[in-house]
Design a protein around this motif. Structure first.
Motif, PDB file in Angstrom:
ATOM      1  N   ASP A  23     -27.439 -48.991  92.467  1.00  0.00           N
ATOM      2  CA  ASP A  23     -27.798 -49.121  90.927  1.00  0.00           C
ATOM      3  C   ASP A  23     -26.630 -49.440  90.113  1.00  0.00           C
ATOM      4  O   ASP A  23     -26.820 -48.865  88.858  1.00  0.00           O
ATOM      5  CB  ASP A  23     -28.775 -47.867  90.568  1.00  0.00           C
ATOM      6  CG  ASP A  23     -30.071 -47.962  91.731  1.00  0.00           C
ATOM      7  OD1 ASP A  23     -30.454 -48.838  91.833  1.00  0.00           O
ATOM      8  OD2 ASP A  23     -30.376 -46.723  91.658  1.00  0.00           O
ATOM      9  N   LEU A  59     -32.229 -50.856  76.845  1.00  0.00           N
ATOM     10  CA  LEU A  59     -31.891 -49.735  75.936  1.00  0.00           C
ATOM     11  C   LEU A  59     -33.028 -49.329  74.839  1.00  0.00           C
ATOM     12  O   LEU A  59     -33.327 -48.365  74.466  1.00  0.00           O
ATOM     13  CB  LEU A  59     -30.530 -49.891  75.392  1.00  0.00           C
ATOM     14  CG  LEU A  59     -29.154 -49.393  76.161  1.00  0.00           C
ATOM     15  CD1 LEU A  59     -27.975 -50.235  75.722  1.00  0.00           C
ATOM     16  CD2 LEU A  59     -29.097 -48.077  76.778  1.00  0.00           C
ATOM     17  N   ALA A  82     -35.865 -47.942  76.474  1.00  0.00           N
ATOM     18  CA  ALA A  82     -35.660 -46.428  76.957  1.00  0.00           C
ATOM     19  C   ALA A  82     -35.563 -45.506  75.740  1.00  0.00           C
ATOM     20  O   ALA A  82     -36.472 -44.603  75.720  1.00  0.00           O
ATOM     21  CB  ALA A  82     -34.348 -46.472  77.589  1.00  0.00           C
ATOM     22  N   LYS A  91     -34.222 -37.792  82.156  1.00  0.00           N
ATOM     23  CA  LYS A  91     -33.472 -38.892  83.103  1.00  0.00           C
ATOM     24  C   LYS A  91     -33.188 -39.913  81.818  1.00  0.00           C
ATOM     25  O   LYS A  91     -32.223 -40.525  81.657  1.00  0.00           O
ATOM     26  CB  LYS A  91     -34.439 -39.635  84.010  1.00  0.00           C
ATOM     27  CG  LYS A  91     -33.731 -40.731  84.707  1.00  0.00           C
ATOM     28  CD  LYS A  91     -34.971 -41.232  85.717  1.00  0.00           C
ATOM     29  CE  LYS A  91     -34.407 -42.325  86.455  1.00  0.00           C
ATOM     30  NZ  LYS A  91     -35.209 -42.868  87.683  1.00  0.00           N
ATOM     31  N   LEU A  92     -34.241 -40.120  80.746  1.00  0.00           N
ATOM     32  CA  LEU A  92     -33.807 -41.087  79.886  1.00  0.00           C
ATOM     33  C   LEU A  92     -32.847 -40.668  78.878  1.00  0.00           C
ATOM     34  O   LEU A  92     -32.015 -41.486  78.154  1.00  0.00           O
ATOM     35  CB  LEU A  92     -35.385 -41.659  78.936  1.00  0.00           C
ATOM     36  CG  LEU A  92     -36.225 -42.294  79.847  1.00  0.00           C
ATOM     37  CD1 LEU A  92     -37.840 -42.029  78.920  1.00  0.00           C
ATOM     38  CD2 LEU A  92     -35.891 -43.765  79.779  1.00  0.00           C
ATOM     39  N   ARG A 100     -30.380 -38.895  79.527  1.00  0.00           N
ATOM     40  CA  ARG A 100     -28.953 -39.209  80.189  1.00  0.00           C
ATOM     41  C   ARG A 100     -28.708 -40.473  80.406  1.00  0.00           C
ATOM     42  O   ARG A 100     -27.505 -40.915  80.124  1.00  0.00           O
ATOM     43  CB  ARG A 100     -29.083 -38.682  81.852  1.00  0.00           C
ATOM     44  CG  ARG A 100     -28.949 -37.048  81.918  1.00  0.00           C
ATOM     45  CD  ARG A 100     -28.707 -36.709  83.262  1.00  0.00           C
ATOM     46  NE  ARG A 100     -29.724 -37.141  84.620  1.00  0.00           N
ATOM     47  CZ  ARG A 100     -30.944 -36.343  84.553  1.00  0.00           C
ATOM     48  NH1 ARG A 100     -31.381 -35.320  84.131  1.00  0.00           N
ATOM     49  NH2 ARG A 100     -31.842 -37.181  85.407  1.00  0.00           N
ATOM     50  N   TYR A 101     -29.704 -41.504  80.437  1.00  0.00           N
ATOM     51  CA  TYR A 101     -29.347 -42.939  80.467  1.00  0.00           C
ATOM     52  C   TYR A 101     -29.012 -43.559  78.938  1.00  0.00           C
ATOM     53  O   TYR A 101     -28.056 -44.045  78.793  1.00  0.00           O
ATOM     54  CB  TYR A 101     -30.615 -43.465  80.732  1.00  0.00           C
ATOM     55  CG  TYR A 101     -30.700 -45.072  80.881  1.00  0.00           C
ATOM     56  CD1 TYR A 101     -29.909 -45.692  81.596  1.00  0.00           C
ATOM     57  CD2 TYR A 101     -31.240 -45.821  79.691  1.00  0.00           C
ATOM     58  CE1 TYR A 101     -29.784 -47.221  81.628  1.00  0.00           C
ATOM     59  CE2 TYR A 101     -31.247 -47.303  79.772  1.00  0.00           C
ATOM     60  CZ  TYR A 101     -30.522 -48.003  80.463  1.00  0.00           C
ATOM     61  OH  TYR A 101     -30.462 -49.246  80.287  1.00  0.00           O
ATOM     62  N   HIS A 106     -25.518 -41.977  78.503  1.00  0.00           N
ATOM     63  CA  HIS A 106     -24.238 -42.542  79.157  1.00  0.00           C
ATOM     64  C   HIS A 106     -23.770 -43.841  78.319  1.00  0.00           C
ATOM     65  O   HIS A 106     -22.891 -44.487  78.189  1.00  0.00           O
ATOM     66  CB  HIS A 106     -24.769 -43.023  80.599  1.00  0.00           C
ATOM     67  CG  HIS A 106     -24.007 -43.818  81.351  1.00  0.00           C
ATOM     68  ND1 HIS A 106     -22.660 -43.471  81.911  1.00  0.00           N
ATOM     69  CD2 HIS A 106     -23.866 -45.166  81.621  1.00  0.00           C
ATOM     70  CE1 HIS A 106     -22.145 -44.559  82.480  1.00  0.00           C
ATOM     71  NE2 HIS A 106     -22.725 -45.494  82.198  1.00  0.00           N
ATOM     72  N   HIS A 107     -24.952 -44.406  77.642  1.00  0.00           N
ATOM     73  CA  HIS A 107     -24.770 -45.670  77.203  1.00  0.00           C
ATOM     74  C   HIS A 107     -24.278 -45.618  75.392  1.00  0.00           C
ATOM     75  O   HIS A 107     -24.109 -46.503  74.790  1.00  0.00           O
ATOM     76  CB  HIS A 107     -25.750 -46.780  77.088  1.00  0.00           C
ATOM     77  CG  HIS A 107     -25.909 -47.368  78.635  1.00  0.00           C
ATOM     78  ND1 HIS A 107     -26.588 -46.797  79.626  1.00  0.00           N
ATOM     79  CD2 HIS A 107     -25.436 -48.345  79.011  1.00  0.00           C
ATOM     80  CE1 HIS A 107     -26.904 -47.456  80.615  1.00  0.00           C
ATOM     81  NE2 HIS A 107     -25.873 -48.441  80.375  1.00  0.00           N
ATOM     82  N   ASP A 155     -21.860 -49.677  83.880  1.00  0.00           N
ATOM     83  CA  ASP A 155     -21.041 -48.635  84.515  1.00  0.00           C
ATOM     84  C   ASP A 155     -19.741 -49.034  84.782  1.00  0.00           C
ATOM     85  O   ASP A 155     -18.841 -48.487  84.927  1.00  0.00           O
ATOM     86  CB  ASP A 155     -21.634 -48.472  85.907  1.00  0.00           C
ATOM     87  CG  ASP A 155     -23.197 -47.902  85.811  1.00  0.00           C
ATOM     88  OD1 ASP A 155     -23.199 -47.061  85.126  1.00  0.00           O
ATOM     89  OD2 ASP A 155     -24.002 -48.366  86.466  1.00  0.00           O
TER      90      ASP A 155
END
Length: 647
Positions: free
Chosen positions: A65, A94, A97, A123-124, A126-127, A130-131, A179
């Motif tokens: 991923d 994004l 999300a 989970k969302l 963290r996503y 991260h961005h 990433d």
């Protein structure tokens, strides 16, 4: 585990080997610059990392991923998109999300025992974290402003120039924050203010980055590791450009072969860097300390901001004392020059003299009128107002269109139009191959037509040809674009040895610092400021003055006492932070000692030969990474403690 791992990778085109059994990996948080001559395989390596180029041997291992995105040299956009549409094109995932996260937040407010919703919510989070996408609309607006795209935001993307389209594509990728972000010459088509914004964004948001660049200040500020592509192999160096210079020089010494020319260039480059950049940084430390002190004092005494601002202005003016003109030959006398292009006013009331030994850099934002001023000096456009008096002088001109070159001629015909194979270079009679070898061209290129060469190779040929001309002044418009670092070093050496005047337009801060003795700076009010300071120092002073102006315009409002008390109750150091505050300084001191020992070993041939330069560099990089983490952790706790103490 590495995000991506290339093991024993080989690649060739027809019979030409490009990469031979190379190993390469990217860890999270690394910022890796790929260095090498044009044609050495830098772009090939980037495409293999990206997965868009087949390999002839080896294995490419990628974490599940993993999102890798690359800035294309010629970006493609959806038909009919405006600039804002194109910038926001990659953000749909994004935005979805964030919408789902908000939806789940409302559901969990009523039912906090739904484990499925809790897991998805985390989970969302963290996503999005991260961005760094919590304030996505603000980020979009900020990046459009800093990349000077606001004026075009509702314009069709197809109507923009190639350089403007590249800025749009770069803005979109930075907002998506994949990433691994792959950037090939990201600072091309950016002015120095845009480059500074890009540097700060990459560092602040902790991008994992692999990039190719000839901007040595950008490399030094951004890169945590340098990978050199040479002779189909990779060689790793820790740190940015200055570290690369030191380690490369030491590595060449260990070979015990005749590399005198390369060693000489590296040594001169390293000496200049140490003398110029580090000395300047040391000078700036005191000023920075004063600025930080005033930030604190300003809460109680805003007048100190004005005092500091005046000090900085005086410091800037100290560089701008008029030099004695003596009896040098006058090349240009400019009087009350004003320039207008279409309806846009670019310059007004500029008066100056350009003498036979002046080395001048014309600098300023994109679109400010730098290239237009060059054309006025060359007589290609007429002044709107004022006049330019030209002395008797022969001019050599280099521009991005490479007008000196004829695509139908080969290299021998280009340099020897009257036949033969000899060329006169400032009084020295040389074989054309012996001369072109200095510009990194192998013998087999002599019979090649100019038209089949790459953009970078054409630039090298145009510059090499320019230095064979008998001229009094060289005028160069963005000469470092499409050049690799080894060629820029050669260009710098040629310019340093040139006995006439030089005028350059460039956004390359390192190049300007090294070459220019005087600056013509385009200002917002359409005037030109003349300065004798280094360009990077001018930019530093300009930035500090802007910060002080912003501080001065901000009214310091005292918080009500009861608000302070409430905040004191809620804001306090945790037990873990208190322990860390005691232990971290000792741990940092211990790491500093180890780093010093490794650097001493790196300077001692007996020591680094025993351990191995590669192993030593790896250990040093790990220590420096650990050092940065510890320092960052300590600073965060200390900032929190200071905030508590001021309440």
């Amino acid at each position: 585990m590495a995000l991506i791992d290339l093991q024993n990778i080989s690649k060739h085109y027809s019979a030409q080997k490009i990469l031979s059994e190379i190993n390469f990996h990217v860890d999270e948080g690394e910022r890796i610059v790929i260095i090498g001559k044009n044609g050495s395989g830098k772009s090939t390596l980037m495409k293999i990392i990206n997965g868009t180029l087949d390999i002839d041997g080896g294995e490419r291992i990628v974490r599940n991923d993993l999102e890798i995105k690359m800035l294309d040299q010629r970006p493609n956009f959806q038909e009919g998109h405006t600039v804002r549409d194109a910038v926001e094109a990659g953000l749909s995932e994004l935005n979805s999300a964030k919408e789902r996260y908000n939806e789940l937040s409302l559901l969990l407010a009523d039912d906090f025992n739904n484990n499925k919703n809790i897991d998805e919510h985390e989970k969302l989070a963290r996503y999005i974290e991260h961005h760094n996408a919590w304030n996505l609309d603000d980020k979009v607006e900020r990046i459009i402003q800093h990349f000077d795209l606001k004026q075009y935001e509702n314009k069709s993307i197809d109507l923009l120039s190639g350089g403007e389209q590249r800025r749009v594509a770069l803005a979109s990728l930075l907002l998506q924050k994949p990433d691994i972000l792959l950037l090939d010459e990201p600072t091309n088509h950016l002015d120095v203010y845009m480059v500074e914004f890009l540097e700060e964004l990459i560092l602040k948001e902790k991008f994992t980055l692999v990039f190719i660049s000839h901007d040595r200040y950008f490399i030094d500020r951004v890169a945590t590791k340098s990978i050199e592509v040479e002779n189909c192999a990779l060689r790793e160096y820790h740190g940015g450009y200055s570290d690369y210079l030191t380690q490369k020089e030491e590595w060449i010494r260990t070979l015990q072969k005749q590399h005198d020319n390369l060693l000489g260039v590296l040594k001169r480059e390293n000496e200049w860097y140490a003398r110029g950049v580090r000395a300047r940084l040391k000078r700036n430390e005191g000023r920075k300390e004063r600025l930080m002190t005033i930030r604190e004092d300003a809460k109680n005494n805003p007048a100190k901001i004005r005092q500091m601002s005046l000090e900085l202005q005086r410091e800037a003016k100290n560089f701008n004392r008029e030099k004695s003109i003596n009896k040098q030959k006058m090349l240009f006398e400019v009087e009350d020059l004003s320039l207008t292009l279409g309806d846009k006013e670019l310059l007004k009331n500029f008066t100056t003299r350009i003498l036979q030994k002046d080395v001048i850099a014309i600098v300023g934002p994109n679109g400010s009128g730098k290239s237009t001023l060059l054309k006025a000096l060359l007589g290609r456009i007429e002044p709107t107002l004022g006049k330019i008096k030209r002395g008797e002088c022969k001019i050599g001109y280099f521009d991005q269109h490479r007008e000196l070159l004829n695509d139908n001629l080969n290299l021998i015909e280009t340099f020897c139009p009257n036949g033969g194979d000899r060329v006169n270079v400032r009084g020295s009679d040389m074989h054309v191959y012996g001369y072109l070898k200095n510009f990194l061209f192998p013998r087999e290129f002599l019979e090649k037509k100019v038209g089949v060469l790459s953009g970078g190779e054409k630039n090298r040929i145009a510059l090499a040809l320019l230095f064979t001309k008998d001229v009094d002044i060289l005028i160069l418009d963005e000469p470092t674009n499409d050049l690799d670092i080894p060629t820029i070093n050669i260009l710098e050496e040629q310019l340093t040895n040139f006995s006439g005047a030089v005028i350059i337009v460039s956004h390359d801060r390192y190049f300007v610092d090294k070459i220019a003795k005087k600056l013509f700076i385009f200002k917002e009010d359409k005037h030109i400021e003349e300065s004798y300071q280094q360009y990077s120092e001018y930019l530093e002073l300009e930035k500090e003055l802007k910060e002080l102006a912003e501080m001065e315009s901000t009214t310091v409002v005292s918080k009500p006492k009861n608000v302070k008390n409430e905040k004191q109750k809620t804001l306090k150091l945790t037990f873990k932070e208190k322990i860390a505050l005691e232990k971290l300084p000792l741990e940092i001191e211990e790491i500093e000692l180890k780093i010093a020992q490794k650097n001493e070993c790196l300077a001692n041939p007996k020591c680094y030969e025993e351990i191995g330069v590669t192993q030593l560099a790896k250990e040093l990089a790990e220590l420096e990474k650990m050092y940065e983490q510890k320092v960052e952790e300590l600073l965060e706790i200390q900032e929190k403690e200071e905030e508590i103490n001021t309440l």
